[in-house]
Design a protein around this motif. Structure first.
Motif, PDB file in Angstrom:
ATOM      1  N   SER A   1     -47.317  31.485   8.366  1.00  0.00           N
ATOM      2  CA  SER A   1     -46.968  31.659   6.959  1.00  0.00           C
ATOM      3  C   SER A   1     -47.387  33.044   6.471  1.00  0.00           C
ATOM      4  N   GLY A   2     -48.593  33.484   6.873  1.00  0.00           N
ATOM      5  CA  GLY A   2     -49.082  34.800   6.477  1.00  0.00           C
ATOM      6  C   GLY A   2     -48.190  35.911   7.002  1.00  0.00           C
ATOM      7  N   ALA A   3     -47.828  35.818   8.275  1.00  0.00           N
ATOM      8  CA  ALA A   3     -47.002  36.855   8.892  1.00  0.00           C
ATOM      9  C   ALA A   3     -45.627  36.914   8.234  1.00  0.00           C
ATOM     10  N   LEU A   4     -45.067  35.748   7.900  1.00  0.00           N
ATOM     11  CA  LEU A   4     -43.741  35.715   7.271  1.00  0.00           C
ATOM     12  C   LEU A   4     -43.813  36.305   5.870  1.00  0.00           C
TER      13      LEU A   4
ATOM     14  N   LYS B   1     -42.575  16.502   9.854  1.00  0.00           N
ATOM     15  CA  LYS B   1     -42.221  17.493   8.831  1.00  0.00           C
ATOM     16  C   LYS B   1     -41.144  18.422   9.362  1.00  0.00           C
ATOM     17  N   GLU B   2     -40.544  19.174   8.463  1.00  0.00           N
ATOM     18  CA  GLU B   2     -39.444  20.078   8.840  1.00  0.00           C
ATOM     19  C   GLU B   2     -39.946  21.507   8.686  1.00  0.00           C
ATOM     20  N   LEU B   3     -40.362  22.098   9.796  1.00  0.00           N
ATOM     21  CA  LEU B   3     -40.939  23.441   9.710  1.00  0.00           C
ATOM     22  C   LEU B   3     -39.897  24.474   9.294  1.00  0.00           C
ATOM     23  N   ALA B   4     -38.662  24.295   9.765  1.00  0.00           N
ATOM     24  CA  ALA B   4     -37.617  25.275   9.422  1.00  0.00           C
ATOM     25  C   ALA B   4     -37.437  25.354   7.907  1.00  0.00           C
ATOM     26  N   GLU B   5     -37.628  24.201   7.238  1.00  0.00           N
ATOM     27  CA  GLU B   5     -37.481  24.202   5.781  1.00  0.00           C
ATOM     28  C   GLU B   5     -38.692  24.824   5.087  1.00  0.00           C
TER      29      GLU B   5
ATOM     30  N   VAL C   1     -40.325  27.278   6.466  1.00  0.00           N
ATOM     31  CA  VAL C   1     -40.079  28.707   6.720  1.00  0.00           C
ATOM     32  C   VAL C   1     -39.028  29.244   5.740  1.00  0.00           C
ATOM     33  N   MET C   2     -38.050  28.391   5.430  1.00  0.00           N
ATOM     34  CA  MET C   2     -36.993  28.793   4.485  1.00  0.00           C
ATOM     35  C   MET C   2     -37.572  29.183   3.137  1.00  0.00           C
ATOM     36  N   ALA C   3     -38.677  28.529   2.767  1.00  0.00           N
ATOM     37  CA  ALA C   3     -39.325  28.820   1.483  1.00  0.00           C
ATOM     38  C   ALA C   3     -39.984  30.194   1.465  1.00  0.00           C
ATOM     39  N   HIS C   4     -40.045  30.885   2.622  1.00  0.00           N
ATOM     40  CA  HIS C   4     -40.619  32.228   2.665  1.00  0.00           C
ATOM     41  C   HIS C   4     -39.574  33.320   2.429  1.00  0.00           C
ATOM     42  N   HIS C   5     -38.316  32.923   2.278  1.00  0.00           N
ATOM     43  CA  HIS C   5     -37.216  33.862   2.013  1.00  0.00           C
ATOM     44  C   HIS C   5     -37.132  34.972   3.045  1.00  0.00           C
ATOM     45  N   ILE C   6     -37.154  34.611   4.322  1.00  0.00           N
ATOM     46  CA  ILE C   6     -37.016  35.637   5.366  1.00  0.00           C
ATOM     47  C   ILE C   6     -35.532  35.812   5.714  1.00  0.00           C
ATOM     48  N   PRO C   7     -35.168  36.972   6.326  1.00  0.00           N
ATOM     49  CA  PRO C   7     -33.731  37.251   6.514  1.00  0.00           C
ATOM     50  C   PRO C   7     -32.993  36.352   7.498  1.00  0.00           C
ATOM     51  N   TYR C   8     -33.687  35.788   8.481  1.00  0.00           N
ATOM     52  CA  TYR C   8     -32.940  35.002   9.470  1.00  0.00           C
ATOM     53  C   TYR C   8     -33.725  33.786   9.950  1.00  0.00           C
TER      54      TYR C   8
ATOM     55  N   ASN D   1     -30.092  35.583   5.179  1.00  0.00           N
ATOM     56  CA  ASN D   1     -30.388  36.032   3.819  1.00  0.00           C
ATOM     57  C   ASN D   1     -30.185  34.927   2.778  1.00  0.00           C
ATOM     58  N   GLY D   2     -30.679  33.758   3.093  1.00  0.00           N
ATOM     59  CA  GLY D   2     -30.619  32.643   2.140  1.00  0.00           C
ATOM     60  C   GLY D   2     -29.325  31.857   2.160  1.00  0.00           C
ATOM     61  N   LYS D   3     -28.323  32.340   2.896  1.00  0.00           N
ATOM     62  CA  LYS D   3     -27.055  31.616   2.948  1.00  0.00           C
ATOM     63  C   LYS D   3     -27.023  30.720   4.187  1.00  0.00           C
ATOM     64  N   MET D   4     -26.873  29.428   3.931  1.00  0.00           N
ATOM     65  CA  MET D   4     -26.972  28.464   5.025  1.00  0.00           C
ATOM     66  C   MET D   4     -25.601  28.175   5.619  1.00  0.00           C
ATOM     67  N   GLU D   5     -25.559  28.145   6.952  1.00  0.00           N
ATOM     68  CA  GLU D   5     -24.290  27.827   7.613  1.00  0.00           C
ATOM     69  C   GLU D   5     -24.572  26.884   8.786  1.00  0.00           C
ATOM     70  N   PHE D   6     -23.857  25.758   8.827  1.00  0.00           N
ATOM     71  CA  PHE D   6     -24.046  24.835   9.941  1.00  0.00           C
ATOM     72  C   PHE D   6     -23.170  25.272  11.110  1.00  0.00           C
ATOM     73  N   ASN D   7     -23.642  25.004  12.341  1.00  0.00           N
ATOM     74  CA  ASN D   7     -22.883  25.432  13.528  1.00  0.00           C
ATOM     75  C   ASN D   7     -22.517  24.272  14.423  1.00  0.00           C
ATOM     76  N   GLY D   8     -21.565  24.534  15.263  1.00  0.00           N
ATOM     77  CA  GLY D   8     -21.225  23.661  16.379  1.00  0.00           C
ATOM     78  C   GLY D   8     -20.949  22.229  15.992  1.00  0.00           C
ATOM     79  N   TYR D   9     -21.564  21.309  16.740  1.00  0.00           N
ATOM     80  CA  TYR D   9     -21.287  19.893  16.535  1.00  0.00           C
ATOM     81  C   TYR D   9     -21.773  19.414  15.166  1.00  0.00           C
ATOM     82  N   SER D  10     -22.881  19.973  14.681  1.00  0.00           N
ATOM     83  CA  SER D  10     -23.409  19.559  13.366  1.00  0.00           C
ATOM     84  C   SER D  10     -22.408  19.871  12.260  1.00  0.00           C
ATOM     85  N   LYS D  11     -21.718  21.003  12.400  1.00  0.00           N
ATOM     86  CA  LYS D  11     -20.702  21.366  11.416  1.00  0.00           C
ATOM     87  C   LYS D  11     -19.547  20.370  11.468  1.00  0.00           C
TER      88      LYS D  11
END
Lengths: 310, 81
Positions: free
Chosen positions: A119-122, A167-171, A173-180, A245-255
């Motif tokens: 979290s600190g590094a992000l 828990k959902e770590l990716a979410e 991480v999303m709260a840190h507003h990182i580019p990717y 950059n905050g825009k979410m896009e689903f890929n592959g089978y999940s999409k």
């Protein structure tokens, strides 16, 4: 074959370079080495791996030999992101712009022990890639429960099944507003390769999470590693997306699921794993209910991202 | 003082082929060269030539290649010796 976005879409076009050498110490059928092989094919030789205590630290093999053909910094369990911050600063001072520091940590070192350093590094916007390969337990020390272990799963410390939700770590991480941010899995090597390649090109903090089904930990046959990972996506137990950059896009089978394709029943995935062998009817119903709830959330996100007024 | 550095070595944990119980064998006539066995091999033991080449010195015999082959060109047989 290369798509119009410059992404590789066929396995035969992936680079031939091998950075994971033969004769390493992984268990037969290990998903981590599959993931690392594909990741390093994308990242190339100019990479510094930072590896905390996890399975990969063992797979490297013993001094004076190593099985990975890239520089590695081994560091304490909780300090992987902090260590990578140091590497990134050093590279900045030396003006080595084409070298990428990459953390390669397990879910224990990311979800639980390394979370505050991550979290600190992000938050500082460190210029590095953080890869969490998620096998949903502490496999290296003998299958203990971690923050990523799903509800109902057996481990040596939750031997009647875990009572809490993961828990959902990716979410987080999303709260840190990182580019990717991206999630991937080993069953779709082109997808994983393209996400790694894309992450390499972006500046700033980047986070990728890879689902890695562990044969001895999840209690399934070692030849089924890739099949298990593919089923996780097809049943909706794992989801593939990227957030640029905050825009979410689903890929592959999940999409495709979000576009209306039927999800396979999750029992198909659960009954292949010995860790869910003890599940009772009501626990199975609860797992299904939680999954439906999660997919309702994804559906909402998907429709808000694709709506025409945006 | 010499710094303690590990150097990249093929076979850092020895000849891991000795771990093998089941031996994969490729039927070249069935092979369609989709290279799924190559990309999914956890041990980098399958290399790309005209056909996939399995390195039996390091193959741990996990069977991922046989399981992922879409045309069942790889068969797992019990190791004899």
């Amino acid at each position: 074959m290369v798509s119009f976005r410059g992404e590789i879409v066929a396995i035969k076009d992936l680079p031939l370079d091998e950075y994971v050498l033969k004769g390493h110490a992984a268990c037969p059928g290990c998903p981590i080495t599959i993931a690392l092989r594909i990741a390093l094919k994308a990242l190339g030789k100019k990479t510094i791996l930072v590896i905390p205590a996890c399975c990969t630290a063992v797979i490297e093999a013993l001094y004076p030999k190593t099985a990975f053909n890239v520089p590695i910094l081994n560091i304490a369990f909780e300090a992987s992101a902090a260590g990578a911050s140091g590497v990134a600063s050093a590279l900045k001072m030396l003006q080595q712009k084409d070298i990428t520091p990459v953390v390669w940590a397990g879910d224990g070192g990311s979800y639980d022990i390394g979370l505050q350093a991550l979290s600190g590094a992000l938050e500082r916007g460190t210029n590095f890639i953080y890869v969490c390969y998620n096998n949903q337990m502490y496999s290296n020390t003998g299958i203990q429960r971690s923050g990523a272990t799903p509800y109902g799963a057996w481990t040596t410390t939750t031997w009647t099944g875990k009572k809490e939700r993961q828990k959902e770590l990716a979410e987080i991480v999303m709260a840190h507003h990182i580019p990717y941010i991206a999630t991937a899995t080993i069953a779709y090597p082109e997808d994983l390769f393209n996400k790694m390649k894309k992450a390499k090109e972006i500046k700033g903090s980047r986070y990728i999470e890879i689902l890695a089904p562990c044969p001895p930990g999840w209690r399934f046959d070692m030849s089924k590693t890739v099949e298990m990972s593919k089923l996780a996506v097809e049943t909706g137990a794992w989801v593939l997306y990227e957030v640029v950059n905050g825009k979410m896009e689903f890929n592959g089978y999940s999409k495709r699921i979000l576009e209306g394709k039927e999800r396979k029943p999750v029992e198909e995935w659960l009954k292949m794993q010995g860790r869910f062998r003890h599940l009772k009817e009501e626990e199975l119903a609860k797992i299904k209910e939680m999954l439906d709830e999660k997919w309702k959330e994804y559906k909402k996100l998907y429709s808000s991202e694709t709506s025409p007024d945006k | 003082m010499k710094t303690a550095i590990s150097y990249p070595t093929v076979g850092a944990m020895g000849k891991t082929g000795t771990w093998r119980v089941f031996r994969p064998s490729l039927d070249r006539e069935k092979c369609i060269k989709c290279w799924r066995c190559w990309i999914f091999c956890p041990d980098s033991a399958i290399s790309r030539d005209e056909y996939p080449v399995i390195d039996y010195e390091y193959c741990k015999g996990c069977g991922v290649c046989a399981n992922e082959c879409p045309v069942n060109a790889i068969e797992m047989g019990r190791e004899e010796k």
